[in-house]
Design a protein around this motif. Structure first.
Motif, PDB file in Angstrom:
ATOM      1  N   TYR A   1      47.716  32.079  15.563  1.00 57.27           N
ATOM      2  CA  TYR A   1      46.318  31.699  15.792  1.00 57.27           C
ATOM      3  C   TYR A   1      46.067  31.467  17.279  1.00 57.27           C
ATOM      4  O   TYR A   1      45.065  31.948  17.822  1.00 57.27           O
ATOM      5  N   ARG A   2      46.958  30.744  17.943  1.00 62.85           N
ATOM      6  CA  ARG A   2      46.810  30.499  19.385  1.00 62.85           C
ATOM      7  C   ARG A   2      46.831  31.813  20.158  1.00 62.85           C
ATOM      8  O   ARG A   2      46.077  31.988  21.126  1.00 62.85           O
ATOM      9  N   CYS A   3      47.677  32.741  19.750  1.00 62.20           N
ATOM     10  CA  CYS A   3      47.753  34.037  20.428  1.00 62.20           C
ATOM     11  C   CYS A   3      46.460  34.825  20.238  1.00 62.20           C
ATOM     12  O   CYS A   3      45.952  35.428  21.182  1.00 62.20           O
ATOM     13  N   GLN A   4      45.937  34.797  19.024  1.00 64.76           N
ATOM     14  CA  GLN A   4      44.671  35.478  18.743  1.00 64.76           C
ATOM     15  C   GLN A   4      43.556  34.875  19.589  1.00 64.76           C
ATOM     16  O   GLN A   4      42.761  35.597  20.192  1.00 64.76           O
ATOM     17  N   GLN A   5      43.505  33.543  19.648  1.00 67.48           N
ATOM     18  CA  GLN A   5      42.486  32.859  20.443  1.00 67.48           C
ATOM     19  C   GLN A   5      42.610  33.182  21.926  1.00 67.48           C
ATOM     20  O   GLN A   5      41.617  33.232  22.642  1.00 67.48           O
ATOM     21  N   ALA A   6      43.832  33.390  22.381  1.00 69.21           N
ATOM     22  CA  ALA A   6      44.078  33.672  23.799  1.00 69.21           C
ATOM     23  C   ALA A   6      43.819  35.141  24.153  1.00 69.21           C
ATOM     24  O   ALA A   6      43.835  35.501  25.322  1.00 69.21           O
ATOM     25  N   GLY A   7      43.608  35.980  23.126  1.00 68.31           N
ATOM     26  CA  GLY A   7      43.273  37.370  23.398  1.00 68.31           C
ATOM     27  C   GLY A   7      44.391  38.367  23.183  1.00 68.31           C
ATOM     28  O   GLY A   7      44.284  39.514  23.616  1.00 68.31           O
ATOM     29  N   ALA A   8      45.461  37.959  22.499  1.00 74.72           N
ATOM     30  CA  ALA A   8      46.540  38.913  22.208  1.00 74.72           C
ATOM     31  C   ALA A   8      46.027  39.972  21.238  1.00 74.72           C
ATOM     32  O   ALA A   8      45.200  39.690  20.368  1.00 74.72           O
TER      33      ALA A   8
END
Length: 118
Positions: A88-95
């Motif tokens: 989720y954090r990666c998705q939010q960061a734009g991964a």
């Protein structure tokens, strides 16, 4: 051949991934130092970056944020890998995608190919 930039500071992991990716007909560039990731992306112009979230000298999500803020690099495809589920954090960061370690070689290659085709 698509080029993958591996960003990881674990030499054993890097050598295994490099071999796997070369067997799958990818060109591979390597970077282990956080401060060199953006210059290496500029120099190597990879089709995709495979980056560990935990580096000895930085947080991969912070590097991802720097990539996304740089207008020349913002569209770079980035897949983040981690032993903890921070998808989720990666998705939010734009991964572009996330792979949870340990992953099978087939799963990793399918994620890379999916992101390259997106």
């Amino acid at each position: 051949m698509p080029k993958v930039l591996l960003v990881d500071d674990d030499r054993n992991v890097v050598m295994l991934l490099k071999t796997l990716l070369q067997l799958e007909k990818f060109t591979v560039a390597l970077e282990s130092r956080a401060e060199e990731v953006l210059p290496t992306i500029r120099r190597e112009q990879p089709d995709i970056v495979l980056m560990d979230v935990h580096l000895a000298d930085a947080d991969g999500l912070q590097i991802l944020a720097e990539i996304r803020q740089d207008l020349a690099l913002a569209k770079t495809r980035v897949v983040i890998a981690s032993g903890e589920d921070v998808s989720y954090r990666c998705q939010q960061a734009g991964a572009n995608d996330f792979v949870l370690k340990p992953y099978s070689p087939d799963h990793l290659i399918s994620v890379i190919r999916k992101v390259l085709l997106a």
